[in-house]
Motif scaffolding. Structure first.
Motif, PDB file in Angstrom:
ATOM      1  N   ALA A   1     -19.117  31.952  73.887  1.00 33.25           N
ATOM      2  CA  ALA A   1     -18.985  31.218  72.626  1.00 33.25           C
ATOM      3  C   ALA A   1     -20.312  30.614  72.201  1.00 33.25           C
ATOM      4  CB  ALA A   1     -17.928  30.129  72.774  1.00 33.25           C
ATOM      5  N   LEU A   2     -21.043  30.044  73.143  1.00 36.53           N
ATOM      6  CA  LEU A   2     -22.340  29.457  72.812  1.00 36.53           C
ATOM      7  C   LEU A   2     -23.353  30.531  72.439  1.00 36.53           C
ATOM      8  CD1 LEU A   2     -22.649  26.717  75.568  1.00 36.53           C
ATOM      9  CD2 LEU A   2     -22.308  26.371  73.120  1.00 36.53           C
ATOM     10  N   ALA A   3     -23.309  31.640  73.130  1.00 36.11           N
ATOM     11  CA  ALA A   3     -24.259  32.707  72.837  1.00 36.11           C
ATOM     12  C   ALA A   3     -23.988  33.346  71.485  1.00 36.11           C
ATOM     13  CB  ALA A   3     -24.205  33.772  73.930  1.00 36.11           C
ATOM     14  N   GLY A   4     -22.756  33.289  71.036  1.00 36.54           N
ATOM     15  CA  GLY A   4     -22.415  33.881  69.749  1.00 36.54           C
ATOM     16  C   GLY A   4     -22.688  32.973  68.563  1.00 36.54           C
TER      17      GLY A   4
ATOM     18  N   ALA B   1     -32.317  37.734  74.534  1.00 36.38           N
ATOM     19  CA  ALA B   1     -31.624  37.713  75.815  1.00 36.38           C
ATOM     20  C   ALA B   1     -32.030  36.522  76.675  1.00 36.38           C
ATOM     21  CB  ALA B   1     -31.873  39.017  76.557  1.00 36.38           C
ATOM     22  N   ALA B   2     -33.303  36.116  76.621  1.00 32.67           N
ATOM     23  CA  ALA B   2     -33.761  35.004  77.456  1.00 32.67           C
ATOM     24  C   ALA B   2     -33.068  33.702  77.070  1.00 32.67           C
ATOM     25  CB  ALA B   2     -35.277  34.855  77.333  1.00 32.67           C
ATOM     26  N   VAL B   3     -32.989  33.427  75.785  1.00 36.08           N
ATOM     27  CA  VAL B   3     -32.352  32.190  75.330  1.00 36.08           C
ATOM     28  C   VAL B   3     -30.868  32.205  75.645  1.00 36.08           C
ATOM     29  CG1 VAL B   3     -31.793  30.808  73.284  1.00 36.08           C
ATOM     30  CG2 VAL B   3     -34.076  31.768  73.559  1.00 36.08           C
ATOM     31  N   ARG B   4     -30.228  33.343  75.442  1.00 37.34           N
ATOM     32  CA  ARG B   4     -28.798  33.435  75.747  1.00 37.34           C
ATOM     33  C   ARG B   4     -28.540  33.283  77.242  1.00 37.34           C
ATOM     34  NH1 ARG B   4     -25.756  37.753  71.881  1.00 37.34           N
ATOM     35  NH2 ARG B   4     -26.603  37.031  69.904  1.00 37.34           N
ATOM     36  N   THR B   5     -29.426  33.829  78.071  1.00 35.61           N
ATOM     37  CA  THR B   5     -29.271  33.713  79.520  1.00 35.61           C
ATOM     38  C   THR B   5     -29.409  32.269  79.967  1.00 35.61           C
ATOM     39  OG1 THR B   5     -30.138  35.944  79.813  1.00 35.61           O
ATOM     40  CG2 THR B   5     -30.148  34.522  81.743  1.00 35.61           C
TER      41      THR B   5
ATOM     42  N   SER C   1     -23.586  38.947  76.480  1.00 33.27           N
ATOM     43  CA  SER C   1     -23.191  38.791  75.081  1.00 33.27           C
ATOM     44  C   SER C   1     -24.098  39.570  74.134  1.00 33.27           C
ATOM     45  CB  SER C   1     -23.182  37.313  74.690  1.00 33.27           C
ATOM     46  OG  SER C   1     -24.491  36.796  74.636  1.00 33.27           O
ATOM     47  N   CYS C   2     -25.255  40.001  74.604  1.00 37.86           N
ATOM     48  CA  CYS C   2     -26.150  40.815  73.772  1.00 37.86           C
ATOM     49  C   CYS C   2     -25.579  42.205  73.529  1.00 37.86           C
ATOM     50  CB  CYS C   2     -27.518  40.965  74.456  1.00 37.86           C
ATOM     51  SG  CYS C   2     -28.469  39.454  74.518  1.00 37.86           S
TER      52      CYS C   2
END
Length: 77
Positions: free
Chosen positions: A15-18, A30-34, A66-67
Motif C-alpha cells: 500500500a505504501l509503495a503504491g 526500486a530503492a525507495v520502495r525497498t 511492488s515494482c
C-alpha cells in the motif's frame, strides 16, 4: 499470529509503495520502495510483537516486488 503479521507487513508495504502516482517521480524507484517497505515492515512487526528484522526483510521484498505488479506504473531507474 505469525501469518497475520506477514499479511499485515506485506499489505502495508504494498500500500505504501503504491502511493506514488507520478511515474516520473524520483520516489518511484526500486530503492525507495525497498527502503519504505523495510521501514513499514519493521514498524508493523514491532507493533504486533514480531521480529523487527524479519518484518523489515519481508517489507523490503514486498516493496521491491511492488515494482512488478501488472497494471501499476512500475519503477523507474
Amino acid at each position: 499470529m505469525r501469518k497475520t503479521t506477514l499479511l499485515l507487513v506485506a499489505g502495508a508495504a504494498l500500500a505504501l509503495a503504491g502511493c506514488v502516482s507520478n511515474p516520473n517521480s524520483p520516489a518511484n524507484n526500486a530503492a525507495v520502495r525497498t527502503i519504505g517497505g523495510a521501514a513499514a515492515g519493521a514498524v508493523i512487526a514491532d507493533a504486533t510483537g514480531g521480529s523487527k528484522t524479519q518484518g523489515a526483510l519481508i517489507g523490503a521484498v514486498a516493496g521491491v516486488g511492488s515494482c512488478y505488479i501488472p497494471g501499476t506504473a512500475g519503477c523507474t531507474n
